[in-house]
Each structure stands twice: as structure tokens, then as C-alpha cells.
Design a protein around this motif. Sequence first.
Motif, PDB file in Angstrom:
ATOM      1  N   VAL A   4      24.741 -72.432 -10.430  1.00  0.00           N
ATOM      2  CA  VAL A   4      25.606 -73.425  -9.790  1.00  0.00           C
ATOM      3  C   VAL A   4      26.602 -73.991 -10.805  1.00  0.00           C
ATOM      4  O   VAL A   4      27.815 -74.047 -10.549  1.00  0.00           O
ATOM      5  N   ALA A   5      26.107 -74.395 -11.973  1.00  0.00           N
ATOM      6  CA  ALA A   5      26.981 -74.973 -12.996  1.00  0.00           C
ATOM      7  C   ALA A   5      28.030 -73.967 -13.466  1.00  0.00           C
ATOM      8  O   ALA A   5      29.207 -74.309 -13.646  1.00  0.00           O
ATOM      9  N   THR A   6      27.620 -72.722 -13.649  1.00  0.00           N
ATOM     10  CA  THR A   6      28.543 -71.675 -14.103  1.00  0.00           C
ATOM     11  C   THR A   6      29.666 -71.469 -13.092  1.00  0.00           C
ATOM     12  O   THR A   6      30.844 -71.426 -13.451  1.00  0.00           O
ATOM     13  N   LEU A   7      29.301 -71.347 -11.825  1.00  0.00           N
ATOM     14  CA  LEU A   7      30.305 -71.072 -10.804  1.00  0.00           C
ATOM     15  C   LEU A   7      31.124 -72.304 -10.437  1.00  0.00           C
ATOM     16  O   LEU A   7      32.281 -72.177 -10.021  1.00  0.00           O
ATOM     17  N   GLU A   8      30.570 -73.501 -10.608  1.00  0.00           N
ATOM     18  CA  GLU A   8      31.362 -74.718 -10.380  1.00  0.00           C
ATOM     19  C   GLU A   8      32.443 -74.867 -11.443  1.00  0.00           C
ATOM     20  O   GLU A   8      33.538 -75.345 -11.162  1.00  0.00           O
ATOM     21  N   SER A   9      32.158 -74.449 -12.678  1.00  0.00           N
ATOM     22  CA  SER A   9      33.118 -74.662 -13.765  1.00  0.00           C
ATOM     23  C   SER A   9      34.134 -73.523 -13.908  1.00  0.00           C
ATOM     24  O   SER A   9      35.217 -73.728 -14.454  1.00  0.00           O
ATOM     25  N   TRP A  10      33.805 -72.330 -13.415  1.00  0.00           N
ATOM     26  CA  TRP A  10      34.710 -71.186 -13.551  1.00  0.00           C
ATOM     27  C   TRP A  10      35.865 -71.290 -12.562  1.00  0.00           C
ATOM     28  O   TRP A  10      35.663 -71.583 -11.389  1.00  0.00           O
ATOM     29  N   ARG A  11      37.073 -71.033 -13.027  1.00  0.00           N
ATOM     30  CA  ARG A  11      38.262 -71.068 -12.184  1.00  0.00           C
ATOM     31  C   ARG A  11      38.966 -69.718 -12.246  1.00  0.00           C
ATOM     32  O   ARG A  11      39.756 -69.463 -13.151  1.00  0.00           O
ATOM     33  N   ALA A  38      41.466 -64.284  -4.033  1.00  0.00           N
ATOM     34  CA  ALA A  38      40.312 -63.583  -3.459  1.00  0.00           C
ATOM     35  C   ALA A  38      39.039 -63.898  -4.243  1.00  0.00           C
ATOM     36  O   ALA A  38      37.960 -64.063  -3.657  1.00  0.00           O
ATOM     37  N   GLN A  39      39.154 -64.019  -5.564  1.00  0.00           N
ATOM     38  CA  GLN A  39      37.997 -64.363  -6.380  1.00  0.00           C
ATOM     39  C   GLN A  39      37.590 -65.826  -6.165  1.00  0.00           C
ATOM     40  O   GLN A  39      36.409 -66.154  -6.168  1.00  0.00           O
ATOM     41  N   GLU A  40      38.561 -66.696  -5.944  1.00  0.00           N
ATOM     42  CA  GLU A  40      38.251 -68.089  -5.640  1.00  0.00           C
ATOM     43  C   GLU A  40      37.499 -68.198  -4.318  1.00  0.00           C
ATOM     44  O   GLU A  40      36.545 -68.976  -4.188  1.00  0.00           O
ATOM     45  N   SER A  41      37.889 -67.409  -3.328  1.00  0.00           N
ATOM     46  CA  SER A  41      37.172 -67.402  -2.047  1.00  0.00           C
ATOM     47  C   SER A  41      35.730 -66.952  -2.238  1.00  0.00           C
ATOM     48  O   SER A  41      34.806 -67.537  -1.666  1.00  0.00           O
ATOM     49  N   LEU A  42      35.545 -65.917  -3.044  1.00  0.00           N
ATOM     50  CA  LEU A  42      34.176 -65.455  -3.327  1.00  0.00           C
ATOM     51  C   LEU A  42      33.385 -66.517  -4.094  1.00  0.00           C
ATOM     52  O   LEU A  42      32.196 -66.736  -3.816  1.00  0.00           O
ATOM     53  N   ARG A  43      34.025 -67.176  -5.039  1.00  0.00           N
ATOM     54  CA  ARG A  43      33.339 -68.234  -5.797  1.00  0.00           C
ATOM     55  C   ARG A  43      32.812 -69.306  -4.848  1.00  0.00           C
ATOM     56  O   ARG A  43      31.665 -69.748  -4.960  1.00  0.00           O
ATOM     57  N   GLN A  44      33.634 -69.718  -3.893  1.00  0.00           N
ATOM     58  CA  GLN A  44      33.212 -70.728  -2.924  1.00  0.00           C
ATOM     59  C   GLN A  44      32.062 -70.206  -2.060  1.00  0.00           C
ATOM     60  O   GLN A  44      31.117 -70.945  -1.749  1.00  0.00           O
ATOM     61  N   ALA A  45      32.127 -68.933  -1.666  1.00  0.00           N
ATOM     62  CA  ALA A  45      31.051 -68.337  -0.863  1.00  0.00           C
ATOM     63  C   ALA A  45      29.752 -68.270  -1.650  1.00  0.00           C
ATOM     64  O   ALA A  45      28.664 -68.560  -1.112  1.00  0.00           O
ATOM     65  N   GLU A  77      32.241 -66.945 -19.842  1.00  0.00           N
ATOM     66  CA  GLU A  77      32.236 -67.217 -18.402  1.00  0.00           C
ATOM     67  C   GLU A  77      32.402 -65.898 -17.653  1.00  0.00           C
ATOM     68  O   GLU A  77      32.787 -64.877 -18.244  1.00  0.00           O
ATOM     69  N   PRO A  78      32.113 -65.899 -16.366  1.00  0.00           N
ATOM     70  CA  PRO A  78      32.291 -64.661 -15.598  1.00  0.00           C
ATOM     71  C   PRO A  78      33.751 -64.216 -15.606  1.00  0.00           C
ATOM     72  O   PRO A  78      34.660 -65.021 -15.851  1.00  0.00           O
ATOM     73  N   VAL A  79      33.947 -62.926 -15.324  1.00  0.00           N
ATOM     74  CA  VAL A  79      35.311 -62.406 -15.190  1.00  0.00           C
ATOM     75  C   VAL A  79      35.586 -61.921 -13.769  1.00  0.00           C
ATOM     76  O   VAL A  79      36.742 -61.719 -13.398  1.00  0.00           O
ATOM     77  N   HIS A  80      34.524 -61.763 -12.955  1.00  0.00           N
ATOM     78  CA  HIS A  80      34.710 -61.152 -11.638  1.00  0.00           C
ATOM     79  C   HIS A  80      33.464 -61.394 -10.794  1.00  0.00           C
ATOM     80  O   HIS A  80      32.348 -61.496 -11.328  1.00  0.00           O
ATOM     81  N   LEU A  81      33.654 -61.495  -9.491  1.00  0.00           N
ATOM     82  CA  LEU A  81      32.553 -61.612  -8.531  1.00  0.00           C
ATOM     83  C   LEU A  81      32.694 -60.515  -7.491  1.00  0.00           C
ATOM     84  O   LEU A  81      33.799 -60.083  -7.170  1.00  0.00           O
ATOM     85  N   ASP A  82      31.562 -60.094  -6.943  1.00  0.00           N
ATOM     86  CA  ASP A  82      31.574 -59.123  -5.859  1.00  0.00           C
ATOM     87  C   ASP A  82      30.303 -59.314  -5.034  1.00  0.00           C
ATOM     88  O   ASP A  82      29.243 -59.624  -5.579  1.00  0.00           O
ATOM     89  N   VAL A  83      30.427 -59.142  -3.728  1.00  0.00           N
ATOM     90  CA  VAL A  83      29.247 -59.143  -2.862  1.00  0.00           C
ATOM     91  C   VAL A  83      29.278 -57.845  -2.062  1.00  0.00           C
ATOM     92  O   VAL A  83      30.325 -57.440  -1.566  1.00  0.00           O
ATOM     93  N   HIS A  84      28.132 -57.179  -2.016  1.00  0.00           N
ATOM     94  CA  HIS A  84      28.091 -55.887  -1.336  1.00  0.00           C
ATOM     95  C   HIS A  84      26.713 -55.671  -0.718  1.00  0.00           C
ATOM     96  O   HIS A  84      25.703 -56.120  -1.249  1.00  0.00           O
TER      97      HIS A  84
END
Length: 197
Positions: free
Chosen positions: A8-15, A20-27, A109-116
Motif C-alpha cells: 500500500v505504501a509503495t503504490l501510494e507514493s509511486w507516481r 494507463a499506469q496511473e489507472s492501474l495503480r489506482q486499481a 520504486e516500481p517502474v511498471h504495473l500489469d494485471v493479467h
Amino acid sequence: MSLHADAVATLESWRPALAAQESLRQAFLGFLAAREDSCQRSCAAGHLTASAVLLDHTGARVLLTLHPRVGRWLQLGGHCEPADVSLAAAALREATEESGIDGLRIGAEPVHLDVHPITCSLGVPTRHFDVRYAVHAPPGAEPVRSDESDDLRWWPADALPAGSEDLADLVKAAVPVGAGHYCVDRYQSDHSHGRMA
């Protein structure tokens, strides 16, 4: 801090830079809020996984694994384990185990998100909410294939193998991460192979 709290902390702080990546971050954050067990592979609704885009020390080559279950070239990574203290630690552990390379450095910090969708070790259809990090190998590093891979090979970051075109955006996001942008060591104290410094 629990792995769930770190996620949660990692994804709350990453921008992320891309919408499209911001939408995934919120999801991802919504999924984490709904499921306390979302970092555990036993969560059949889906679970967070951690991946590593392992680059050589110059950032010119990326190490890919020929995944035995999927049958194609992929970045290194996998499920979080109970001993993982953070998503970055999980990604670094997976990269170290799957590459056989000591002295890896992971991005802060992360560089990319993906859901599959996937049928993983649970044996039932589920989803992987994959959090991806840039990782760099030390100069002269040579990978050693583990039992988790059919093959393991360096590829030019700008010339990925056929059938891996969907990795291009991921690799492109990882390549700019360089010296001075690495995590404080939260893995090294218990594991001698990698570092986040």
C-alpha cells in the motif's frame, strides 16, 4: 510493517508518468483495500506478484527467462513469500533465485504495473497483479539457469525475441533507472545475494 502495508505504501507514493499506469495503480490500491490477503498466493480472487526487469550493468541488455508453463520469454519474477518484507524484496529475491547472479541492485520504486489472468500454482484461474522493478546486475555477471526456467538469456534491450513485443514498454520503463536510484537495503540483512543500495 507487513508486506500488505508495504505494498500500500509503495503504490501510494509511486507516481507513474503514463495515464494507463496511473489507472492501474489506482486499481491495485483498490484491490489492496478490499483484500487483506491480496499479497498471498492463496488469494484465489487474485494476488500481487513481484517482477524484475534484470538489466546488465550498462542497461543495454535484459535477462529473460523462457517460462516453462507459459512457453515464452518473460521477465524474472513470481509470487511473494511469507518472509518477504516488501515488494522490492520479493522482486530482488526472485531475480536472484532465477538468475543465479549475486550482487544485484534494485530500483527504489516500481517502474511498471500489469494485471493479467493466469492459472498459476493454485490450479484455478486467477489474476496476477504484477508490480515490476528495474534491477541491475554487476559488471561481468553471467546467469545460471535454475529449474524454474527452460532457458535464460541476455537480449538487447532494443531487440527482444519474437513473441515478446508486449515486454517492450516494460523494458523501456526500466532502462532509464540507473545509479543513485536504488532502495535502502531491506533484503541484504537476511540474504547475502542482492542489495537495494
